[in-house]
Design a protein around this motif. Structure first.
Motif, mmCIF file in Angstrom:
data_model
loop_
_atom_site.group_PDB
_atom_site.id
_atom_site.type_symbol
_atom_site.label_atom_id
_atom_site.label_comp_id
_atom_site.label_asym_id
_atom_site.label_seq_id
_atom_site.Cartn_x
_atom_site.Cartn_y
_atom_site.Cartn_z
ATOM 1 N N UNK A 95 1.075 -1.046 -0.079
ATOM 2 C CA UNK A 95 -0.235 0.036 0.121
ATOM 3 C C UNK A 95 0.786 1.154 -0.336
ATOM 4 N N UNK A 96 1.934 0.962 0.579
ATOM 5 C CA UNK A 96 3.214 2.496 -0.011
ATOM 6 C C UNK A 96 3.621 2.327 -1.313
ATOM 7 N N UNK A 97 3.417 1.224 -1.890
ATOM 8 C CA UNK A 97 3.991 1.507 -3.193
ATOM 9 C C UNK A 97 3.200 2.624 -3.727
ATOM 10 N N UNK A 98 3.268 3.789 -5.156
ATOM 11 C CA UNK A 98 3.073 3.972 -5.941
ATOM 12 C C UNK A 98 2.263 3.813 -7.164
ATOM 13 N N UNK A 123 21.496 -0.789 -21.821
ATOM 14 C CA UNK A 123 21.012 -1.978 -22.712
ATOM 15 C C UNK A 123 20.584 -2.842 -22.223
ATOM 16 N N UNK A 124 21.070 -3.650 -21.529
ATOM 17 C CA UNK A 124 20.547 -4.547 -20.331
ATOM 18 C C UNK A 124 19.930 -4.641 -19.789
ATOM 19 N N UNK A 125 19.811 -3.227 -19.375
ATOM 20 C CA UNK A 125 18.977 -2.805 -18.568
ATOM 21 C C UNK A 125 17.123 -3.104 -18.796
ATOM 22 N N UNK A 168 6.127 0.883 -17.834
ATOM 23 C CA UNK A 168 7.651 1.773 -17.661
ATOM 24 C C UNK A 168 7.984 1.570 -16.128
ATOM 25 N N UNK A 169 9.203 1.492 -15.635
ATOM 26 C CA UNK A 169 9.594 0.793 -14.974
ATOM 27 C C UNK A 169 11.104 1.512 -14.380
ATOM 28 N N UNK A 170 10.960 1.892 -13.035
ATOM 29 C CA UNK A 170 12.378 2.662 -12.491
ATOM 30 C C UNK A 170 13.213 1.700 -12.243
ATOM 31 N N UNK A 171 14.194 2.244 -12.863
ATOM 32 C CA UNK A 171 15.965 1.795 -13.126
ATOM 33 C C UNK A 171 16.518 2.452 -12.420
ATOM 34 N N UNK A 225 9.711 0.644 -20.898
ATOM 35 C CA UNK A 225 9.745 -1.496 -22.066
ATOM 36 C C UNK A 225 9.162 -1.512 -22.993
ATOM 37 N N UNK A 226 9.243 -2.719 -24.329
ATOM 38 C CA UNK A 226 8.355 -2.617 -25.119
ATOM 39 C C UNK A 226 6.974 -3.578 -24.315
#
Length: 307
Positions: A75-78, A281-283, A293-296, A305-306
């Motif tokens: 619940x504390x995650x966006x 690119x490996x990310x 969309x993912x935070x790196x 990401x695709x």
């Protein structure tokens, strides 16, 4: 498998457990947070059981454990991601299957080993070729084939060092062809050897923990030492060796980024940027959620990401 966990699922399985934070909760109790991992992905956990938290205080680095608990929405995650509310934690028993805890990269190991051998055979400078043949042989070569290139940030899976080194060499070759006026043998050798010290810095054991030597010396300096040792056995000296060592020592680009020296030759700049491109690119192979969309953490930004 972690990738199959759903909210409301009761879990009891072997995982790689990483403790990230231990503290006091607002009600006077204690808590611990961290990550659970297997080769299908990872998931955050939180635990409020004082006995388990006490056990976690004594853990040194990641450890394989049998855990139990309930998967719940964080619940504390966006983005309302899942987490495990951990309620049990026990030592692994000899009969427990933990093969699912070694991450594997999505690439053909044999194909990359063939590419590596082709790259080595393509180096025509005798002394540089001898150094490569000396290093990529025996038990050292066996370790190179299975070692990760990182603990978590990039190519953190079995064979990651092989894939990364070969791909950096390929990118560097393309840059060398486009730029021209450079020593391609030095570039290929520097690309293949730039991270060779990671064989001694990072263990291929579960969790890819840093070795004592790795923490004290770091892979950049150890890579240079290994190249120097191989050159000594092959009786290679002179300017070419110095330029190869410069590529290895400067491959992070700047002293502020961990290189003992900054790039000062065309060849060192090419290897540095090839290394950086491949790590970035490996990310894009790491998306573990359904959201494109993912935070790196390595790049400290959201990546698309695709779908």
């Amino acid at each position: 498998m972690i990738s199959d966990f759903k909210a409301g699922t009761k879990v009891c399985q072997a995982v790689l457990l990483r403790v990230q934070k231990i503290g006091n909760s607002s009600n006077g109790g204690v808590f611990a947070r961290g990550l659970l991992e297997d080769n299908s992905g990872k998931m955050p956990f939180i635990v409020f059981e004082a006995g388990i938290v006490d056990k976690m205080r004594s853990m040194e680095g990641p450890k394989v454990m049998m855990v139990g608990g309930m998967v719940d929405i964080n619940k504390f995650s966006n983005d309302m991601t899942l987490q495990l509310v951990l309620q049990r934690m026990e030592e692994i028993m000899p009969e427990d299957d933990i093969t699912h805890l070694l991450p594997n990269g999505d690439f053909d190991h044999q194909e990359y080993e063939n590419k590596l051998q082709k790259l080595i055979k393509g180096v025509m400078t005798p002394g540089i070729r001898l150094i490569l043949e000396n290093i990529f042989s025996g038990t050292l070569y066996d370790k190179f084939l299975i070692n990760p290139a990182g603990m978590r940030l990039h190519h953190a899976y079995i064979g990651g060092l092989l894939q990364h080194s070969v791909d950096v060499a390929g990118i560097a070759q393309s840059l060398a062809d486009r730029i021209g006026g450079v020593d391609k043998d030095l570039i290929v050798a520097g690309a293949l050897l730039h991270d060779i010290g990671k064989i001694r810095e990072i263990s291929s054991d579960i969790g890819f923990p840093y070795t004592m030597e790795g923490r004290l010396l770091g892979h950049v300096s150890m890579s240079a030492v290994m190249v120097q040792e191989a050159a000594g056995k092959a009786k290679v000296t002179g300017p070419k060796l110095q330029q190869l060592l410069h590529i290895v020592l400067s491959h992070h680009g700047e002293q502020e980024k961990g290189s003992p020296v900054a790039c000062a030759t065309k060849e060192s700049f090419i290897v540095h940027y090839a290394d950086e491109i491949d790590a970035i690119m490996n990310q894009f192979s790491k998306n573990e959620g359904k959201n494109p969309w993912e935070y790196n953490k390595m790049l400290q930004r959201f990546l698309l990401h695709e779908a």
